[in-house]
Design a protein around this motif. Sequence first.
Motif, short mmCIF file in Angstrom:
data_model
loop_
_atom_site.label_atom_id
_atom_site.label_comp_id
_atom_site.label_asym_id
_atom_site.label_seq_id
_atom_site.Cartn_x
_atom_site.Cartn_y
_atom_site.Cartn_z
N GLN A 1 0.83 -1.21 0.00
CA GLN A 1 0.00 0.00 0.00
C GLN A 1 0.86 1.25 0.00
O GLN A 1 0.59 2.20 -0.74
N SER A 2 1.90 1.27 0.82
CA SER A 2 2.76 2.46 0.86
C SER A 2 3.53 2.61 -0.44
O SER A 2 3.76 3.72 -0.92
N SER A 3 3.91 1.51 -1.04
CA SER A 3 4.61 1.56 -2.32
C SER A 3 3.70 2.09 -3.41
O SER A 3 4.12 2.91 -4.24
N LEU A 4 2.46 1.66 -3.41
CA LEU A 4 1.50 2.15 -4.40
C LEU A 4 1.28 3.65 -4.21
O LEU A 4 1.29 4.42 -5.18
N ALA A 5 1.12 4.06 -2.97
CA ALA A 5 0.93 5.49 -2.70
C ALA A 5 2.15 6.29 -3.15
O ALA A 5 2.01 7.37 -3.75
N LEU A 6 3.33 5.75 -2.90
CA LEU A 6 4.56 6.44 -3.31
C LEU A 6 4.64 6.56 -4.83
O LEU A 6 4.95 7.63 -5.36
N SER A 7 4.31 5.48 -5.54
CA SER A 7 4.41 5.53 -6.99
C SER A 7 3.33 6.44 -7.59
O SER A 7 3.54 7.05 -8.64
N GLY B 1 12.32 20.34 -15.21
CA GLY B 1 13.55 21.02 -14.89
C GLY B 1 14.58 20.12 -14.21
O GLY B 1 15.66 20.58 -13.86
N ARG B 2 14.24 18.85 -14.03
CA ARG B 2 15.23 17.95 -13.45
C ARG B 2 16.23 17.59 -14.54
O ARG B 2 15.87 17.47 -15.72
N ASP B 3 17.45 17.36 -14.14
CA ASP B 3 18.43 16.96 -15.14
C ASP B 3 18.39 15.45 -15.35
O ASP B 3 17.70 14.72 -14.64
N SER B 4 19.11 14.98 -16.34
CA SER B 4 19.05 13.56 -16.72
C SER B 4 19.59 12.65 -15.63
O SER B 4 19.13 11.52 -15.48
N ILE B 5 20.51 13.12 -14.83
CA ILE B 5 21.05 12.31 -13.73
C ILE B 5 19.98 12.11 -12.66
O ILE B 5 19.80 11.00 -12.16
N ASP B 6 19.25 13.17 -12.34
CA ASP B 6 18.15 13.04 -11.37
C ASP B 6 17.10 12.05 -11.88
O ASP B 6 16.62 11.19 -11.13
N GLU B 7 16.75 12.17 -13.15
CA GLU B 7 15.75 11.28 -13.71
C GLU B 7 16.24 9.84 -13.73
O GLU B 7 15.49 8.92 -13.41
N SER B 8 17.48 9.66 -14.09
CA SER B 8 18.06 8.32 -14.13
C SER B 8 18.09 7.69 -12.74
O SER B 8 17.76 6.52 -12.56
N THR B 9 18.48 8.47 -11.75
CA THR B 9 18.52 7.98 -10.38
C THR B 9 17.13 7.60 -9.90
O THR B 9 16.93 6.54 -9.29
N GLU C 1 14.54 6.73 -11.75
CA GLU C 1 14.10 5.54 -12.48
C GLU C 1 14.76 4.28 -11.92
O GLU C 1 14.13 3.23 -11.79
N ASN C 2 16.02 4.38 -11.57
CA ASN C 2 16.74 3.25 -10.98
C ASN C 2 16.13 2.87 -9.63
O ASN C 2 15.93 1.69 -9.33
N MET C 3 15.82 3.87 -8.82
CA MET C 3 15.21 3.61 -7.52
C MET C 3 13.83 2.98 -7.69
O MET C 3 13.46 2.05 -6.97
N LEU C 4 13.07 3.47 -8.66
CA LEU C 4 11.74 2.92 -8.92
C LEU C 4 11.84 1.48 -9.41
O LEU C 4 11.08 0.62 -8.98
N SER C 5 12.80 1.20 -10.25
CA SER C 5 13.00 -0.15 -10.75
C SER C 5 13.35 -1.11 -9.61
O SER C 5 12.81 -2.22 -9.53
N THR C 6 14.21 -0.68 -8.73
CA THR C 6 14.58 -1.49 -7.56
C THR C 6 13.37 -1.72 -6.67
O THR C 6 13.13 -2.83 -6.20
N GLU C 7 12.59 -0.68 -6.46
CA GLU C 7 11.37 -0.78 -5.66
C GLU C 7 10.39 -1.78 -6.27
O GLU C 7 9.81 -2.60 -5.57
#
Length: 129
Positions: free
Chosen positions: A26-32, A40-48, A50-56
Motif C-alpha cells: 500500500q505504501s509503495s503504491l501510494a509512493l508511486s 527542470g530535473r536533469d538527466s542524472i536526477d531522472e536516471s537515479t 528511475e533506478n530507484m523505482l525499478s529497484t522498488e
Amino acid sequence: MLTEAQTRQIREGLQAERTRLLRNAQSSLALSMNRDLDVGRDSIDESTEENMLSTELRLRDREKWLLGKIDGALERLQAGSIDSCEDCEEPIGFRRLFARPVTTLCIDCKEDREREETAFESAGARGIG
C-alpha cells in the motif's frame, strides 16, 4: 503433528508477515502514485529516480511472490497439512516451520534439492547437459 499452541504461533507469524507485506504494498503504491514529475530535473536526477523505482518494483515483485507462499502456508495450516513434506510426506519439525513457515519440504528433502540444483548448475557451467 503440531500442538494447538504451535499451530497458533505459526498462524500468528504468517499473519503478521502477511500484514507487513500488504502494508508495504500500500505504501509503495501510494509512493508511486505521488511521484513528483517536476519539470527542470536533469538527466542524472531522472536516471537515479528511475533506478530507484525499478529497484522498488523488483522488491515488490518478490514480496508479491512471498505473499503467495504465505497464503499457501495459511491454507495448508487450515487443512492440517503444513507439517507434512510435499516430497516424502514425513513430518516437518516445528522448529523448521517456526523458522520458515512457508516451507513445504522437510530438511532432508530440501538438502537433496539443493544438492541437485548445485550439481545441475555445476554441470551447466562445465557445458555438460
